[in-house]
Motif scaffolding. Structure first.
Motif, PDB file in Angstrom:
ATOM      1  N   GLU A 160       0.819  -1.212   0.000  1.00  0.00           N
ATOM      2  CA  GLU A 160       0.000   0.000   0.000  1.00  0.00           C
ATOM      3  C   GLU A 160       0.853   1.262   0.000  1.00  0.00           C
ATOM      4  OE1 GLU A 160      -3.372   0.132   0.152  1.00  0.00           O
ATOM      5  OE2 GLU A 160      -3.632  -2.010   0.169  1.00  0.00           O
ATOM      6  N   HIS A 161       2.169   1.142   0.001  1.00  0.00           N
ATOM      7  CA  HIS A 161       3.028   2.274   0.269  1.00  0.00           C
ATOM      8  C   HIS A 161       3.165   3.289  -0.860  1.00  0.00           C
ATOM      9  CE1 HIS A 161       5.595  -0.933  -1.309  1.00  0.00           C
ATOM     10  NE2 HIS A 161       6.281   0.017  -1.881  1.00  0.00           N
ATOM     11  N   TYR A 162       2.759   2.989  -2.072  1.00  0.00           N
ATOM     12  CA  TYR A 162       2.978   3.909  -3.173  1.00  0.00           C
ATOM     13  C   TYR A 162       2.184   5.208  -3.031  1.00  0.00           C
ATOM     14  CZ  TYR A 162       5.337  -0.068  -5.108  1.00  0.00           C
ATOM     15  OH  TYR A 162       6.185  -1.111  -5.274  1.00  0.00           O
ATOM     16  N   GLY A 163       1.074   5.179  -2.338  1.00  0.00           N
ATOM     17  CA  GLY A 163       0.294   6.393  -2.114  1.00  0.00           C
ATOM     18  C   GLY A 163       0.940   7.325  -1.108  1.00  0.00           C
ATOM     19  N   ASP A 164       2.002   6.851  -0.444  1.00  0.00           N
ATOM     20  CA  ASP A 164       2.671   7.644   0.579  1.00  0.00           C
ATOM     21  C   ASP A 164       3.833   8.460   0.033  1.00  0.00           C
ATOM     22  OD1 ASP A 164       0.996   6.627   2.534  1.00  0.00           O
ATOM     23  OD2 ASP A 164       2.311   4.952   2.980  1.00  0.00           O
ATOM     24  N   PHE A 165       3.998   8.525  -1.282  1.00  0.00           N
ATOM     25  CA  PHE A 165       5.161   9.177  -1.878  1.00  0.00           C
ATOM     26  C   PHE A 165       5.366  10.598  -1.356  1.00  0.00           C
ATOM     27  CE2 PHE A 165       7.083  11.955  -5.018  1.00  0.00           C
ATOM     28  CZ  PHE A 165       8.294  11.322  -5.235  1.00  0.00           C
ATOM     29  N   ASP A 166       4.326  11.420  -1.386  1.00  0.00           N
ATOM     30  CA  ASP A 166       4.478  12.824  -0.966  1.00  0.00           C
ATOM     31  C   ASP A 166       4.945  12.929   0.482  1.00  0.00           C
ATOM     32  OD1 ASP A 166       3.695  13.676  -3.462  1.00  0.00           O
ATOM     33  OD2 ASP A 166       1.625  14.086  -2.888  1.00  0.00           O
ATOM     34  N   ASN A 167       4.360  12.114   1.361  1.00  0.00           N
ATOM     35  CA  ASN A 167       4.757  12.154   2.773  1.00  0.00           C
ATOM     36  C   ASN A 167       6.195  11.701   2.970  1.00  0.00           C
ATOM     37  OD1 ASN A 167       2.255  13.057   3.608  1.00  0.00           O
ATOM     38  ND2 ASN A 167       1.462  11.002   3.892  1.00  0.00           N
ATOM     39  N   ILE A 168       6.601  10.651   2.265  1.00  0.00           N
ATOM     40  CA  ILE A 168       7.962  10.144   2.407  1.00  0.00           C
ATOM     41  C   ILE A 168       8.969  11.141   1.841  1.00  0.00           C
ATOM     42  CG2 ILE A 168       9.544   8.276   1.786  1.00  0.00           C
ATOM     43  CD1 ILE A 168       7.398   7.446   3.797  1.00  0.00           C
ATOM     44  N   LEU A 169       8.648  11.757   0.714  1.00  0.00           N
ATOM     45  CA  LEU A 169       9.539  12.764   0.140  1.00  0.00           C
ATOM     46  C   LEU A 169       9.708  13.940   1.100  1.00  0.00           C
ATOM     47  CD1 LEU A 169      11.230  13.700  -2.288  1.00  0.00           C
ATOM     48  CD2 LEU A 169       9.158  14.764  -3.199  1.00  0.00           C
ATOM     49  N   ARG A 170       8.605  14.397   1.666  1.00  0.00           N
ATOM     50  CA  ARG A 170       8.655  15.493   2.639  1.00  0.00           C
ATOM     51  C   ARG A 170       9.515  15.094   3.839  1.00  0.00           C
ATOM     52  NH1 ARG A 170       3.727  15.527   3.840  1.00  0.00           N
ATOM     53  NH2 ARG A 170       3.053  16.716   2.044  1.00  0.00           N
ATOM     54  N   LYS A 171       9.328  13.860   4.305  1.00  0.00           N
ATOM     55  CA  LYS A 171      10.086  13.366   5.458  1.00  0.00           C
ATOM     56  C   LYS A 171      11.583  13.311   5.142  1.00  0.00           C
ATOM     57  CE  LYS A 171      10.032  11.698   9.629  1.00  0.00           C
ATOM     58  NZ  LYS A 171       9.798  12.600  10.732  1.00  0.00           N
ATOM     59  N   SER A 172      11.930  12.927   3.916  1.00  0.00           N
ATOM     60  CA  SER A 172      13.356  12.859   3.562  1.00  0.00           C
ATOM     61  C   SER A 172      13.994  14.253   3.619  1.00  0.00           C
ATOM     62  CB  SER A 172      13.559  12.214   2.190  1.00  0.00           C
ATOM     63  OG  SER A 172      13.140  13.049   1.160  1.00  0.00           O
ATOM     64  N   PHE A 173      13.260  15.275   3.189  1.00  0.00           N
ATOM     65  CA  PHE A 173      13.788  16.640   3.286  1.00  0.00           C
ATOM     66  C   PHE A 173      13.891  17.077   4.747  1.00  0.00           C
ATOM     67  CE2 PHE A 173      12.579  16.984  -1.221  1.00  0.00           C
ATOM     68  CZ  PHE A 173      13.751  17.537  -1.717  1.00  0.00           C
ATOM     69  N   GLN A 174      12.897  16.722   5.557  1.00  0.00           N
ATOM     70  CA  GLN A 174      12.936  17.091   6.972  1.00  0.00           C
ATOM     71  C   GLN A 174      14.129  16.444   7.674  1.00  0.00           C
ATOM     72  OE1 GLN A 174       9.031  15.800   8.187  1.00  0.00           O
ATOM     73  NE2 GLN A 174       8.107  17.805   7.775  1.00  0.00           N
ATOM     74  N   LEU A 227      19.981   8.566  11.513  1.00  0.00           N
ATOM     75  CA  LEU A 227      19.230   9.496  10.661  1.00  0.00           C
ATOM     76  C   LEU A 227      19.641   9.333   9.198  1.00  0.00           C
ATOM     77  CD1 LEU A 227      19.214  12.806  12.752  1.00  0.00           C
ATOM     78  CD2 LEU A 227      17.274  11.326  12.237  1.00  0.00           C
ATOM     79  N   GLU A 228      20.926   9.135   8.957  1.00  0.00           N
ATOM     80  CA  GLU A 228      21.410   8.936   7.592  1.00  0.00           C
ATOM     81  C   GLU A 228      20.793   7.676   6.983  1.00  0.00           C
ATOM     82  OE1 GLU A 228      23.499   9.230   3.992  1.00  0.00           O
ATOM     83  OE2 GLU A 228      23.061  10.715   5.528  1.00  0.00           O
ATOM     84  N   ASN A 229      20.743   6.591   7.760  1.00  0.00           N
ATOM     85  CA  ASN A 229      20.139   5.347   7.267  1.00  0.00           C
ATOM     86  C   ASN A 229      18.656   5.528   6.974  1.00  0.00           C
ATOM     87  OD1 ASN A 229      22.531   3.905   7.315  1.00  0.00           O
ATOM     88  ND2 ASN A 229      22.214   3.144   9.374  1.00  0.00           N
ATOM     89  N   ALA A 230      17.958   6.245   7.845  1.00  0.00           N
ATOM     90  CA  ALA A 230      16.534   6.512   7.605  1.00  0.00           C
ATOM     91  C   ALA A 230      16.367   7.326   6.326  1.00  0.00           C
ATOM     92  CB  ALA A 230      15.924   7.256   8.795  1.00  0.00           C
ATOM     93  N   ASN A 231      17.206   8.331   6.150  1.00  0.00           N
ATOM     94  CA  ASN A 231      17.100   9.160   4.958  1.00  0.00           C
ATOM     95  C   ASN A 231      17.425   8.352   3.693  1.00  0.00           C
ATOM     96  OD1 ASN A 231      16.285  11.699   4.101  1.00  0.00           O
ATOM     97  ND2 ASN A 231      18.386  12.328   3.731  1.00  0.00           N
ATOM     98  N   ASN A 232      18.378   7.427   3.791  1.00  0.00           N
ATOM     99  CA  ASN A 232      18.691   6.557   2.652  1.00  0.00           C
ATOM    100  C   ASN A 232      17.476   5.714   2.265  1.00  0.00           C
ATOM    101  OD1 ASN A 232      21.300   7.500   2.483  1.00  0.00           O
ATOM    102  ND2 ASN A 232      22.178   5.824   3.662  1.00  0.00           N
ATOM    103  N   ARG A 233      16.758   5.189   3.276  1.00  0.00           N
ATOM    104  CA  ARG A 233      15.553   4.398   2.987  1.00  0.00           C
ATOM    105  C   ARG A 233      14.483   5.270   2.336  1.00  0.00           C
ATOM    106  NH1 ARG A 233      16.781   2.602   8.093  1.00  0.00           N
ATOM    107  NH2 ARG A 233      15.065   3.702   9.022  1.00  0.00           N
ATOM    108  N   PHE A 234      14.301   6.485   2.851  1.00  0.00           N
ATOM    109  CA  PHE A 234      13.291   7.378   2.282  1.00  0.00           C
ATOM    110  C   PHE A 234      13.606   7.727   0.837  1.00  0.00           C
ATOM    111  CE2 PHE A 234      12.673   9.239   6.812  1.00  0.00           C
ATOM    112  CZ  PHE A 234      11.860   8.178   7.154  1.00  0.00           C
ATOM    113  N   THR A 235      14.870   8.078   0.548  1.00  0.00           N
ATOM    114  CA  THR A 235      15.214   8.476  -0.813  1.00  0.00           C
ATOM    115  C   THR A 235      15.206   7.291  -1.769  1.00  0.00           C
ATOM    116  OG1 THR A 235      17.577   8.404  -0.269  1.00  0.00           O
ATOM    117  CG2 THR A 235      16.483  10.554  -0.131  1.00  0.00           C
TER     118      THR A 235
END
Length: 175
Positions: free
Chosen positions: A123-137, A164-172
């Motif tokens: 179901e995660h594809y609908g979360d793109f905008d939130n994940i992208l925003r989170k990666s910038f944050q 935090l770097e690992n989390a950002n790698n997963r988000f991107t």
């Protein structure tokens, strides 16, 4: 998600089904759905299974690129990846990639020369905008914390930002 109840006639009530769900399970206008009441909950079952996108790869000759191959398959949208390899060092690279870079992927079966990787969420594809925003944050947060630590001369605390770097790698990677 909320849906508005629509009154039709004297005693019929109707709700609409989400288009994304209908598309995913191939539900169209004349289909019959199975409804099951459980207390105040109604379960809707299409009776159809999701078509999982699956790929099997053999990494015997390219063990050094194991992590990149798995990452590329993740980015292509595969839900299931079966990996065969002849060198045990390949699994360490795959484990590192899955753990640190690939959101929703998990190794669910592992043998000496094989592993099975699955996406635990479809179901995660609908979360793109939130994940992208989170990666910038997260990126901004890492930059601010790094700057403050460097300014204060606390260089020994910089490795603490690795989570935090690992989390950002997963988000991107997800994006």
């Amino acid at each position: 998600m909320k849906r508005k109840v629509i009154k039709q006639g004297n005693g019929t009530l109707t709700i609409t089904l989400p288009k994304k769900w209908c598309d995913k399970f191939g539900v169209s206008g004349s289909d019959e759905l199975e409804l099951e009441a459980e207390g105040s909950t109604i379960l809707v079952n299409s009776g159809k299974e999701i078509d999982l996108k699956e790929k099997t790869v053999n990494l015997d000759a390219i063990e050094m690129s194991a992590a990149r191959v798995v990452s590329a398959l993740y980015k292509q949208g595969y839900d299931v990846v079966n990996v065969h390899f002849d060198q045990s060092s390949a699994i360490k690279k795959i484990q590192h990639e899955v753990t640190n870079h690939l959101m929703t992927y998990e190794i669910v079966d592992q043998k000496p020369n094989f592993c099975n990787i699955k996406s635990l969420s479809t179901e995660h594809y609908g979360d793109f905008d939130n994940i992208l925003r989170k990666s910038f944050q997260v990126g901004l947060s890492m930059a601010k914390i790094s700057y403050d630590l460097i300014k204060q001369g606390k260089f020994d605390e910089l490795p603490d930002l690795l989570a935090l770097e690992n989390a950002n790698n997963r988000f991107t990677s997800f994006c």
